[in-house]
Design an enzyme around this catalytic site. Structure first.
Site, PDB file in Angstrom:
ATOM      1  N   ARG A  35       0.828  -1.219   0.000  1.00 44.04           N
ATOM      2  CA  ARG A  35       0.000   0.000   0.000  1.00 44.04           C
ATOM      3  C   ARG A  35       0.857   1.261   0.000  1.00 44.04           C
ATOM      4  NH1 ARG A  35      -4.958  -1.184   4.224  1.00 44.04           N
ATOM      5  NH2 ARG A  35      -6.388  -1.898   2.615  1.00 44.04           N
ATOM      6  N   LYS A 196     -16.434 -14.667   5.215  1.00 47.74           N
ATOM      7  CA  LYS A 196     -17.778 -14.159   5.489  1.00 47.74           C
ATOM      8  C   LYS A 196     -18.572 -13.884   4.229  1.00 47.74           C
ATOM      9  CE  LYS A 196     -17.840 -12.015   9.933  1.00 47.74           C
ATOM     10  NZ  LYS A 196     -18.073 -10.776  10.626  1.00 47.74           N
ATOM     11  N   GLY A 344      -7.109  -8.245   1.755  1.00 44.20           N
ATOM     12  CA  GLY A 344      -5.914  -8.462   2.581  1.00 44.20           C
ATOM     13  C   GLY A 344      -5.328  -9.863   2.481  1.00 44.20           C
ATOM     14  N   GLY A 367     -12.149  -4.059   1.879  1.00 45.62           N
ATOM     15  CA  GLY A 367     -13.570  -3.716   1.977  1.00 45.62           C
ATOM     16  C   GLY A 367     -13.957  -2.646   0.964  1.00 45.62           C
TER      17      GLY A 367
HETATM   18  C1  3PG Z   1      -8.503  -1.566   5.252  1.00 47.84           C
HETATM   19  O1  3PG Z   1      -7.462  -2.078   5.709  1.00 47.84           O
HETATM   20  O2  3PG Z   1      -9.356  -2.234   4.632  1.00 47.84           O
HETATM   21  C2  3PG Z   1      -8.679  -0.084   5.365  1.00 47.84           C
HETATM   22  O3  3PG Z   1      -7.526   0.532   5.820  1.00 47.84           O
HETATM   23  C3  3PG Z   1      -9.843   0.241   6.244  1.00 47.84           C
HETATM   24  O4  3PG Z   1      -9.568  -0.146   7.541  1.00 47.84           O
HETATM   25  P1  3PG Z   1     -10.749  -0.378   8.610  1.00 47.84           P
HETATM   26  O5  3PG Z   1     -11.478  -1.619   8.150  1.00 47.84           O
HETATM   27  O6  3PG Z   1     -10.066  -0.559   9.931  1.00 47.84           O
HETATM   28  O7  3PG Z   1     -11.643   0.814   8.572  1.00 47.84           O
END
Ligand code: 3PG
Length: 385
Positions: A35, A196, A344, A367
């Site tokens: 990132r 999920k 991730g 997300g």
């Molecule tokens: C992620 O890693 O998907 C983003 O940085 C958002 O993080 P968060 O889900 O803790 O809001």
């Protein structure tokens, strides 16, 4: 939406929101800087175009107050190495002291604010907090696609207080994701795995009708299998999603489930046992797609012209159950289709494989990628507009 290429940057102080929410080990060592490398283009662009100061802001994890283990200091140090330039770390992200330090003449061009989430106001999208952050700079650039699905002060409320622009990475994300959503080259294959189904259901719904096939793996597949009355033993299932899973389907899109599995006696099993559909024992856990399913998925992938993938096919944390995910990844890497990968856990597998260069576009969003592809309204993007 206006992008940074349209902004007047010379001699301006720029507040740059990035998503450097990276995994660190217990010694503060960064486990993947993907990132961070993805955001370098915008930082360099701002410096080369004469920004007086670049003030980098990010969150890290979910701290409860100022928890040292969530400090961005090691991330700032790593950024300095990547840029090959000094980066001055600030021990907070708002306040008079911080403002004074940034404004001292002759100081470094790149500043790095401490974790925005050390202030609960960040997650509450608090206007006063956003106003304080905004007072550090003359313009605001959002290059944090990965957090644009959150209604956080540094991506949402802040746009009320400064001229606001999208960064180069944000533009790249939108351009590439639009390619697979708007008139994608067919056949389009969407591959979804992970734990999920509830987080991926909106995406399945929005691609039902658009994708030719949706291949399912991971615990998501278990929920669909149970909804169709197949034995899943002890496997992870979202019971509250069963009735919705049973109703999903469209004439244009085939939902493909694995027909064989690797099971274990627990998630830490050291031995994988092959099972056919319907033959999973009561005490067994489905932990990977089986070899026949992996071959079938690879064959479908080979015929695709557009591929989207999010979520591993099995419980890859245990290497005994990583084979299905590996086979799917190898098939995508070997394909000449336009391929987009995000999420991730999927990125962890991708980076370990050394196949990153074979993928057309790797999204920095987890997300956020799911949310964008599902056509959901994203506060960070809406407010930039
Ligand atoms: C992620 O890693 O998907 C983003 O940085 C958002 O993080 P968060 O889900 O803790 O809001």
């Amino acid at each position: 939406m206006k992008f940074v290429s349209e902004a007047e940057i010379k001699n301006k102080k720029v507040l740059l929101r990035v998503d450097f929410n990276v995994d660190l080990d217990e010694n503060g060592k960064i486990l993947s800087d993907f990132r961070m490398r993805a955001a370098l283009a915008t930082i360099n662009y701002l410096i080369e175009n004469g920004a007086a100061k670049v003030i980098v802001a990010s969150h890290l994890g979910e701290p409860k107050g100022k928890e040292e283990k969530f400090s961005l200091r090691p991330v700032a140090e790593h950024l300095s190495q990547l840029l090959n330039k000094p980066v001055s770390f600030l021990t907070d992200c708002v306040g008079e002291e911080i403002k004074k330090e940034i404004n001292q003449v002759g100081n470094a061009a790149v500043w790095f604010l401490e974790n925005l989430r050390f202030h609960p106001e960040e997650k509450n999208n608090d206007e006063e907090f956003a106003r304080e952050l905004a007072s550090l700079a003359d313009i605001y650039v959002n290059d944090a696609f990965g957090v644009c699905h959150r209604s956080n002060a540094s991506v949402s409320a802040i746009t009320k207080f400064l001229p606001s622009f999208g960064g180069l990475l944000l533009k790249k994300e939108l351009d590439n994701l639009n390619k697979v959503m708007v008139s994608p080259v067919k056949p389009l294959v969407l591959i979804l795995g992970g734990a999920k189904i509830s987080t991926k259901l909106p995406l399945i719904k929005s691609f039902s009708g658009l994708a030719d096939k949706i291949l399912l793996g991971g615990a998501i597949a278990n929920t669909f299998l149970k909804a169709n009355n197949f034995a899943v033993g002890q496997s992870l299932v979202e019971d509250e999603m069963l009735s919705e899973a049973a109703q999903i389907g469209s004439a244009e899109t085939e939902l493909v489930l694995p027909g064989d599995f690797l099971v274990g006696e627990s998630i830490s099993a050291s031995r994988a046992i092959a099972r056919r559909l319907g033959a999973v024992g009561e005490k067994e856990w489905i932990l990977d797609i089986g070899p026949a399913s992996a071959l079938m998925y690879a064959d479908i992938i080979q015929k695709a012209k557009t591929i989207i993938w999010n979520g591993p096919m099995g419980y890859c944390e245990n290497p005994v159950f990583g084979e299905g995910t590996k086979k799917v990844l190898e098939a995508i890497a070997a394909s000449s289709a336009f391929s987009v990968i995000g999420g991730g856990d999927t990125l962890t597998v991708l980076e370990k494989s050394g196949l990153v260069e074979k993928i057309s576009f790797v999204s920095t969003g987890g997300g956020a990628m799911l949310s964008y592809l599902a056509n959901e309204e994203m506060p960070g993007l809406k407010d930039l507009n």
